[in-house]
Scaffold this motif. Sequence first.
Motif, PDB file in Angstrom:
ATOM      1  N   UNK A 132      -4.825  59.218  46.115  1.00 61.63           N
ATOM      2  CA  UNK A 132      -5.940  58.308  46.397  1.00 61.63           C
ATOM      3  C   UNK A 132      -6.973  58.967  47.314  1.00 61.63           C
ATOM      4  N   UNK A 133      -6.523  59.721  48.313  1.00 58.09           N
ATOM      5  CA  UNK A 133      -7.454  60.406  49.216  1.00 58.09           C
ATOM      6  C   UNK A 133      -8.278  61.438  48.456  1.00 58.09           C
ATOM      7  N   UNK A 134      -7.653  62.165  47.551  1.00 59.82           N
ATOM      8  CA  UNK A 134      -8.384  63.146  46.730  1.00 59.82           C
ATOM      9  C   UNK A 134      -9.399  62.455  45.824  1.00 59.82           C
ATOM     10  N   UNK A 135      -9.005  61.354  45.213  1.00 59.88           N
ATOM     11  CA  UNK A 135      -9.919  60.610  44.349  1.00 59.88           C
ATOM     12  C   UNK A 135     -11.101  60.064  45.150  1.00 59.88           C
ATOM     13  N   UNK A 136     -10.823  59.572  46.360  1.00 59.16           N
ATOM     14  CA  UNK A 136     -11.898  59.077  47.232  1.00 59.16           C
ATOM     15  C   UNK A 136     -12.881  60.194  47.538  1.00 59.16           C
ATOM     16  N   UNK A 137     -12.364  61.322  47.957  1.00 55.51           N
ATOM     17  CA  UNK A 137     -13.230  62.446  48.301  1.00 55.51           C
ATOM     18  C   UNK A 137     -14.060  62.867  47.089  1.00 55.51           C
ATOM     19  N   UNK A 138     -13.447  62.895  45.932  1.00 56.17           N
ATOM     20  CA  UNK A 138     -14.152  63.283  44.710  1.00 56.17           C
ATOM     21  C   UNK A 138     -15.308  62.341  44.403  1.00 56.17           C
ATOM     22  N   UNK A 139     -15.087  61.033  44.473  1.00 49.56           N
ATOM     23  CA  UNK A 139     -16.173  60.106  44.143  1.00 49.56           C
ATOM     24  C   UNK A 139     -17.257  60.102  45.220  1.00 49.56           C
ATOM     25  N   UNK A 140     -16.882  60.365  46.481  1.00 51.36           N
ATOM     26  CA  UNK A 140     -17.919  60.505  47.513  1.00 51.36           C
ATOM     27  C   UNK A 140     -18.725  61.780  47.287  1.00 51.36           C
ATOM     28  N   UNK A 141     -18.078  62.854  46.871  1.00 50.61           N
ATOM     29  CA  UNK A 141     -18.814  64.091  46.562  1.00 50.61           C
ATOM     30  C   UNK A 141     -19.760  63.881  45.380  1.00 50.61           C
ATOM     31  N   UNK A 142     -19.324  63.124  44.391  1.00 48.44           N
ATOM     32  CA  UNK A 142     -20.207  62.810  43.260  1.00 48.44           C
ATOM     33  C   UNK A 142     -21.459  62.069  43.733  1.00 48.44           C
ATOM     34  N   UNK A 143     -21.282  61.108  44.634  1.00 49.73           N
ATOM     35  CA  UNK A 143     -22.443  60.360  45.115  1.00 49.73           C
ATOM     36  C   UNK A 143     -23.300  61.206  46.053  1.00 49.73           C
ATOM     37  N   UNK A 144     -22.713  62.190  46.736  1.00 48.13           N
ATOM     38  CA  UNK A 144     -23.512  63.126  47.543  1.00 48.13           C
ATOM     39  C   UNK A 144     -24.416  63.941  46.623  1.00 48.13           C
ATOM     40  N   UNK A 145     -23.845  64.461  45.554  1.00 47.47           N
ATOM     41  CA  UNK A 145     -24.637  65.260  44.607  1.00 47.47           C
ATOM     42  C   UNK A 145     -25.737  64.404  43.994  1.00 47.47           C
ATOM     43  N   UNK A 146     -25.392  63.197  43.588  1.00 46.94           N
ATOM     44  CA  UNK A 146     -26.374  62.285  42.994  1.00 46.94           C
ATOM     45  C   UNK A 146     -27.496  61.966  43.986  1.00 46.94           C
ATOM     46  N   UNK A 147     -27.126  61.591  45.215  1.00 53.33           N
ATOM     47  CA  UNK A 147     -28.121  61.250  46.224  1.00 53.33           C
ATOM     48  C   UNK A 147     -28.977  62.440  46.616  1.00 53.33           C
ATOM     49  N   UNK A 148     -28.361  63.617  46.732  1.00 55.11           N
ATOM     50  CA  UNK A 148     -29.112  64.821  47.086  1.00 55.11           C
ATOM     51  C   UNK A 148     -30.112  65.191  45.993  1.00 55.11           C
ATOM     52  N   UNK A 149     -29.713  65.032  44.736  1.00 51.95           N
ATOM     53  CA  UNK A 149     -30.635  65.309  43.622  1.00 51.95           C
ATOM     54  C   UNK A 149     -31.821  64.353  43.661  1.00 51.95           C
ATOM     55  N   UNK A 150     -31.561  63.095  43.899  1.00 54.15           N
ATOM     56  CA  UNK A 150     -32.645  62.108  43.992  1.00 54.15           C
ATOM     57  C   UNK A 150     -33.551  62.420  45.171  1.00 54.15           C
ATOM     58  N   UNK A 151     -32.962  62.793  46.291  1.00 50.63           N
ATOM     59  CA  UNK A 151     -33.744  63.106  47.492  1.00 50.63           C
ATOM     60  C   UNK A 151     -34.596  64.354  47.266  1.00 50.63           C
ATOM     61  N   UNK A 152     -34.038  65.363  46.621  1.00 48.93           N
ATOM     62  CA  UNK A 152     -34.787  66.598  46.344  1.00 48.93           C
ATOM     63  C   UNK A 152     -35.958  66.361  45.399  1.00 48.93           C
ATOM     64  N   UNK A 153     -35.822  65.387  44.523  1.00 51.52           N
ATOM     65  CA  UNK A 153     -36.920  65.043  43.610  1.00 51.52           C
ATOM     66  C   UNK A 153     -37.970  64.181  44.289  1.00 51.52           C
ATOM     67  N   UNK A 154     -37.732  63.849  45.560  1.00 51.42           N
ATOM     68  CA  UNK A 154     -38.701  63.066  46.306  1.00 51.42           C
ATOM     69  C   UNK A 154     -38.596  61.561  46.072  1.00 51.42           C
ATOM     70  N   UNK A 155     -37.513  61.116  45.462  1.00 54.53           N
ATOM     71  CA  UNK A 155     -37.351  59.688  45.192  1.00 54.53           C
ATOM     72  C   UNK A 155     -36.915  58.977  46.472  1.00 54.53           C
TER      73      UNK A 155
END
Length: 159
Positions: A132-155
């Motif tokens: 469960x801890x690994x799965x949590x970390x994985x989904x938080x990393x996915x949202x980091x990548x998603x949020x960082x991509x949106x932020x880099x695009x200036x959204x």
Amino acid sequence: RPPTPIFPHFFLKSFLGIVRILQIAFGAGLWVTIAANKYEGSIHFVLFVAVLFWLLTLALFFLTLLDKQDLVPLLGGERWLATNLAHDVAAAVLYLPAIAVMIYKTERNSYCNLEQYKHPCMYKIYLTAAVFACLCCLVYLLSVIYGACRKCRGEQTVI
């Protein structure tokens, strides 16, 4: 901006909405697995991380779902994407030592994973919590990548 009546439906079907639901589900799985059993020592840290980020993620989820992020002082409005990104980075970073603790505890209890061992054993509980801890970390990393991509695009928005 005026709230749109279809926003909750749209958010639940978005990438971030689905990831937030997974974060909440996996986080609950982790802390329930630990809290339902006897725990000690460094497991307290894992429980702290799991419960803290479960509650914070729940708050972010419902604020975004209800389109009420503008009501959050200092962190809402046009800063909401950055707030979500900071939350996700902090969660991913703190879940890494939590994973290490769970793996360590699992390995320390691997001796009782034998069929002939008849005493109470925490091995399967620690293994489940580690997954469960690994799965949590994985989904938080996915949202980091998603949020960082949106932020880099200036959204400015999370979806």
